[in-house]
Scaffold this motif. Structure first.
Motif, PDB file in Angstrom:
ATOM      1  N   VAL A 141       5.694 -16.076  18.964  1.00 25.04           N
ATOM      2  CA  VAL A 141       5.858 -14.749  19.533  1.00 25.04           C
ATOM      3  C   VAL A 141       6.768 -13.925  18.636  1.00 25.04           C
ATOM      4  CG1 VAL A 141       6.698 -13.444  21.518  1.00 25.04           C
ATOM      5  CG2 VAL A 141       5.595 -15.666  21.870  1.00 25.04           C
ATOM      6  N   HIS A 142       6.346 -12.697  18.362  1.00 22.07           N
ATOM      7  CA  HIS A 142       7.154 -11.751  17.590  1.00 22.07           C
ATOM      8  C   HIS A 142       7.273 -10.500  18.438  1.00 22.07           C
ATOM      9  CE1 HIS A 142       7.882  -8.558  14.633  1.00 22.07           C
ATOM     10  NE2 HIS A 142       8.572  -9.494  14.014  1.00 22.07           N
ATOM     11  N   GLY A 143       8.490 -10.002  18.602  1.00 26.20           N
ATOM     12  CA  GLY A 143       8.677  -8.803  19.408  1.00 26.20           C
ATOM     13  C   GLY A 143      10.098  -8.297  19.346  1.00 26.20           C
ATOM     14  N   ASN A 144      10.516  -7.631  20.416  1.00 31.66           N
ATOM     15  CA  ASN A 144      11.850  -7.054  20.494  1.00 31.66           C
ATOM     16  C   ASN A 144      12.706  -7.847  21.475  1.00 31.66           C
ATOM     17  OD1 ASN A 144      11.205  -4.885  18.749  1.00 31.66           O
ATOM     18  ND2 ASN A 144      10.106  -3.931  20.424  1.00 31.66           N
ATOM     19  N   ARG A 145      13.890  -8.255  21.020  1.00 35.61           N
ATOM     20  CA  ARG A 145      14.812  -8.993  21.884  1.00 35.61           C
ATOM     21  C   ARG A 145      15.489  -7.998  22.818  1.00 35.61           C
ATOM     22  NH1 ARG A 145      15.661 -14.057  22.412  1.00 35.61           N
ATOM     23  NH2 ARG A 145      15.055 -14.472  20.283  1.00 35.61           N
ATOM     24  N   GLU A 146      15.464  -8.328  24.100  1.00 36.45           N
ATOM     25  CA  GLU A 146      16.081  -7.483  25.122  1.00 36.45           C
ATOM     26  C   GLU A 146      17.531  -7.918  25.348  1.00 36.45           C
ATOM     27  OE1 GLU A 146      14.427  -4.898  26.013  1.00 36.45           O
ATOM     28  OE2 GLU A 146      12.535  -5.546  25.147  1.00 36.45           O
ATOM     29  N   THR A 147      18.306  -7.093  26.049  1.00 37.79           N
ATOM     30  CA  THR A 147      19.726  -7.400  26.269  1.00 37.79           C
ATOM     31  C   THR A 147      19.921  -8.658  27.109  1.00 37.79           C
ATOM     32  OG1 THR A 147      19.760  -5.899  28.171  1.00 37.79           O
ATOM     33  CG2 THR A 147      20.463  -5.003  26.042  1.00 37.79           C
ATOM     34  N   ASP A 148      18.930  -9.028  27.944  1.00 36.44           N
ATOM     35  CA  ASP A 148      19.044 -10.239  28.760  1.00 36.44           C
ATOM     36  C   ASP A 148      18.609 -11.498  28.006  1.00 36.44           C
ATOM     37  OD1 ASP A 148      16.294  -9.962  28.673  1.00 36.44           O
ATOM     38  OD2 ASP A 148      16.029  -9.865  30.853  1.00 36.44           O
ATOM     39  N   GLY A 149      18.222 -11.343  26.722  1.00 42.36           N
ATOM     40  CA  GLY A 149      17.809 -12.487  25.905  1.00 42.36           C
ATOM     41  C   GLY A 149      16.314 -12.722  25.889  1.00 42.36           C
ATOM     42  N   SER A 150      15.571 -12.064  26.771  1.00 44.98           N
ATOM     43  CA  SER A 150      14.123 -12.216  26.781  1.00 44.98           C
ATOM     44  C   SER A 150      13.524 -11.451  25.593  1.00 44.98           C
ATOM     45  CB  SER A 150      13.541 -11.684  28.095  1.00 44.98           C
ATOM     46  OG  SER A 150      13.738 -10.294  28.205  1.00 44.98           O
ATOM     47  N   ILE A 151      12.236 -11.648  25.369  1.00 46.90           N
ATOM     48  CA  ILE A 151      11.538 -10.979  24.275  1.00 46.90           C
ATOM     49  C   ILE A 151      10.374 -10.195  24.859  1.00 46.90           C
ATOM     50  CG2 ILE A 151      10.169 -11.295  22.167  1.00 46.90           C
ATOM     51  CD1 ILE A 151      11.726 -13.927  21.721  1.00 46.90           C
ATOM     52  N   THR A 152      10.247  -8.936  24.474  1.00 45.40           N
ATOM     53  CA  THR A 152       9.056  -8.157  24.806  1.00 45.40           C
ATOM     54  C   THR A 152       8.131  -8.283  23.602  1.00 45.40           C
ATOM     55  OG1 THR A 152      10.279  -6.635  26.211  1.00 45.40           O
ATOM     56  CG2 THR A 152       8.136  -5.894  25.419  1.00 45.40           C
ATOM     57  N   ALA A 153       7.005  -8.962  23.810  1.00 45.58           N
ATOM     58  CA  ALA A 153       6.125  -9.348  22.703  1.00 45.58           C
ATOM     59  C   ALA A 153       5.307  -8.193  22.163  1.00 45.58           C
ATOM     60  CB  ALA A 153       5.187 -10.457  23.161  1.00 45.58           C
ATOM     61  N   ASN A 154       5.286  -8.084  20.838  1.00 46.77           N
ATOM     62  CA  ASN A 154       4.364  -7.199  20.133  1.00 46.77           C
ATOM     63  C   ASN A 154       3.133  -7.995  19.702  1.00 46.77           C
ATOM     64  OD1 ASN A 154       6.208  -5.067  20.252  1.00 46.77           O
ATOM     65  ND2 ASN A 154       7.173  -5.712  18.349  1.00 46.77           N
ATOM     66  N   LEU A 155       3.360  -9.272  19.345  1.00 41.95           N
ATOM     67  CA  LEU A 155       2.310 -10.121  18.801  1.00 41.95           C
ATOM     68  C   LEU A 155       2.496 -11.552  19.300  1.00 41.95           C
ATOM     69  CD1 LEU A 155      -0.030 -10.614  16.738  1.00 41.95           C
ATOM     70  CD2 LEU A 155       1.743 -11.008  15.024  1.00 41.95           C
ATOM     71  N   ILE A 156       1.408 -12.136  19.797  1.00 44.48           N
ATOM     72  CA  ILE A 156       1.398 -13.545  20.189  1.00 44.48           C
ATOM     73  C   ILE A 156       0.264 -14.202  19.424  1.00 44.48           C
ATOM     74  CG2 ILE A 156       1.113 -15.214  22.064  1.00 44.48           C
ATOM     75  CD1 ILE A 156       2.035 -13.009  24.009  1.00 44.48           C
ATOM     76  N   MET A 157       0.592 -15.234  18.644  1.00 45.95           N
ATOM     77  CA  MET A 157      -0.418 -15.970  17.873  1.00 45.95           C
ATOM     78  C   MET A 157      -0.288 -17.447  18.196  1.00 45.95           C
ATOM     79  SD  MET A 157      -0.356 -14.144  14.137  1.00 45.95           S
ATOM     80  CE  MET A 157       0.982 -15.160  13.600  1.00 45.95           C
ATOM     81  N   GLY A 158      -1.395 -18.180  18.118  1.00 51.57           N
ATOM     82  CA  GLY A 158      -1.282 -19.603  18.352  1.00 51.57           C
ATOM     83  C   GLY A 158      -2.610 -20.307  18.506  1.00 51.57           C
ATOM     84  N   ILE A 159      -2.508 -21.531  19.015  1.00 58.83           N
ATOM     85  CA  ILE A 159      -3.681 -22.359  19.240  1.00 58.83           C
ATOM     86  C   ILE A 159      -3.622 -22.916  20.646  1.00 58.83           C
ATOM     87  CG2 ILE A 159      -3.946 -23.023  16.831  1.00 58.83           C
ATOM     88  CD1 ILE A 159      -2.712 -25.753  17.618  1.00 58.83           C
ATOM     89  N   GLU A 160      -4.783 -23.216  21.170  1.00 55.28           N
ATOM     90  CA  GLU A 160      -4.883 -23.878  22.463  1.00 55.28           C
ATOM     91  C   GLU A 160      -4.921 -25.376  22.177  1.00 55.28           C
ATOM     92  OE1 GLU A 160      -8.145 -24.194  25.961  1.00 55.28           O
ATOM     93  OE2 GLU A 160      -7.834 -22.219  25.079  1.00 55.28           O
ATOM     94  N   THR A 161      -4.302 -26.164  23.049  1.00 55.72           N
ATOM     95  CA  THR A 161      -4.234 -27.601  22.800  1.00 55.72           C
ATOM     96  C   THR A 161      -5.376 -28.381  23.440  1.00 55.72           C
ATOM     97  OG1 THR A 161      -2.760 -27.881  24.678  1.00 55.72           O
ATOM     98  CG2 THR A 161      -1.746 -27.603  22.510  1.00 55.72           C
ATOM     99  N   GLY A 162      -6.273 -27.715  24.091  1.00 59.26           N
ATOM    100  CA  GLY A 162      -7.420 -28.388  24.692  1.00 59.26           C
ATOM    101  C   GLY A 162      -7.670 -27.864  26.084  1.00 59.26           C
ATOM    102  N   PRO A 163      -8.633 -28.449  26.789  1.00 65.68           N
ATOM    103  CA  PRO A 163      -8.980 -27.984  28.140  1.00 65.68           C
ATOM    104  C   PRO A 163      -7.756 -28.005  29.054  1.00 65.68           C
ATOM    105  CG  PRO A 163     -10.564 -29.594  27.376  1.00 65.68           C
ATOM    106  CD  PRO A 163      -9.453 -29.557  26.373  1.00 65.68           C
ATOM    107  N   GLY A 164      -7.444 -26.857  29.605  1.00 66.95           N
ATOM    108  CA  GLY A 164      -6.318 -26.778  30.524  1.00 66.95           C
ATOM    109  C   GLY A 164      -4.985 -26.969  29.819  1.00 66.95           C
ATOM    110  N   GLY A 165      -4.953 -26.903  28.506  1.00 66.37           N
ATOM    111  CA  GLY A 165      -3.713 -27.069  27.774  1.00 66.37           C
ATOM    112  C   GLY A 165      -3.220 -28.493  27.709  1.00 66.37           C
ATOM    113  N   LYS A 166      -4.113 -29.462  27.979  1.00 68.61           N
ATOM    114  CA  LYS A 166      -3.700 -30.873  28.004  1.00 68.61           C
ATOM    115  C   LYS A 166      -4.012 -31.554  26.698  1.00 68.61           C
ATOM    116  CE  LYS A 166      -4.265 -31.141  32.906  1.00 68.61           C
ATOM    117  NZ  LYS A 166      -4.968 -31.641  34.015  1.00 68.61           N
TER     118      LYS A 166
END
Length: 131
Positions: free
Chosen positions: A106-131
């Motif tokens: 995840v790439h984005g802007n860090r908020e004052t509470d430490g969370s991130i507001t995402a501009n870009l999410i990249m990745g892979i799925e690990t399989g059916p249902g994420g298992k």
């Protein structure tokens, strides 16, 4: 003749796969972030405060707008998304499609509470249902 004995340790494949995915994601993010128009002009940069946020890990929860992502050290980050968040995840084109267990960056802007507001999410799925 010298023979090398290779031993299989559980988890080696996962580590190698994760390293390859991270390298690929970093290369892809460099290409995407280098697109024309993706950077502020010098005039607007003077008035814009930049507080970048970045995380890499496994999706632990997804309610369609907010993700919980656990990194390799066990820390959990809260990721907020907007209508402008770009999703480039294998087999997922929207935030709601990202399954639990998917490995994402995840790439984005860090908020004052430490969370991130995402501009870009990249990745892979690990399989059916994420298992």
């Amino acid at each position: 003749m010298v023979e090398l004995a290779l031993t299989h340790r559980p988890g080696n494949g996962v580590i190698i796969t994760a390293a390859v995915v991270v390298a690929g994601l970093l290369m892809l993010s460099c290409l995407l972030l280098a697109r024309p128009g993706s950077h502020p002009t010098a005039a607007s940069a003077a008035t814009v405060q930049v507080n970048r946020g970045f995380t890499l890990g496994s999706v632990k929860a997804n309610d369609g707008k907010t993700l919980q992502v656990q990194d390799a050290l066990g820390a959990v980050s809260t990721i907020h998304t907007t209508a402008d968040t770009e999703v480039l995840v294998l087999l997922a084109t929207r935030v709601t499609d990202i399954p639990k267990g998917a490995w994402i960056m995840v790439h984005g802007n860090r908020e004052t509470d430490g969370s991130i507001t995402a501009n870009l999410i990249m990745g892979i799925e690990t399989g059916p249902g994420g298992k």
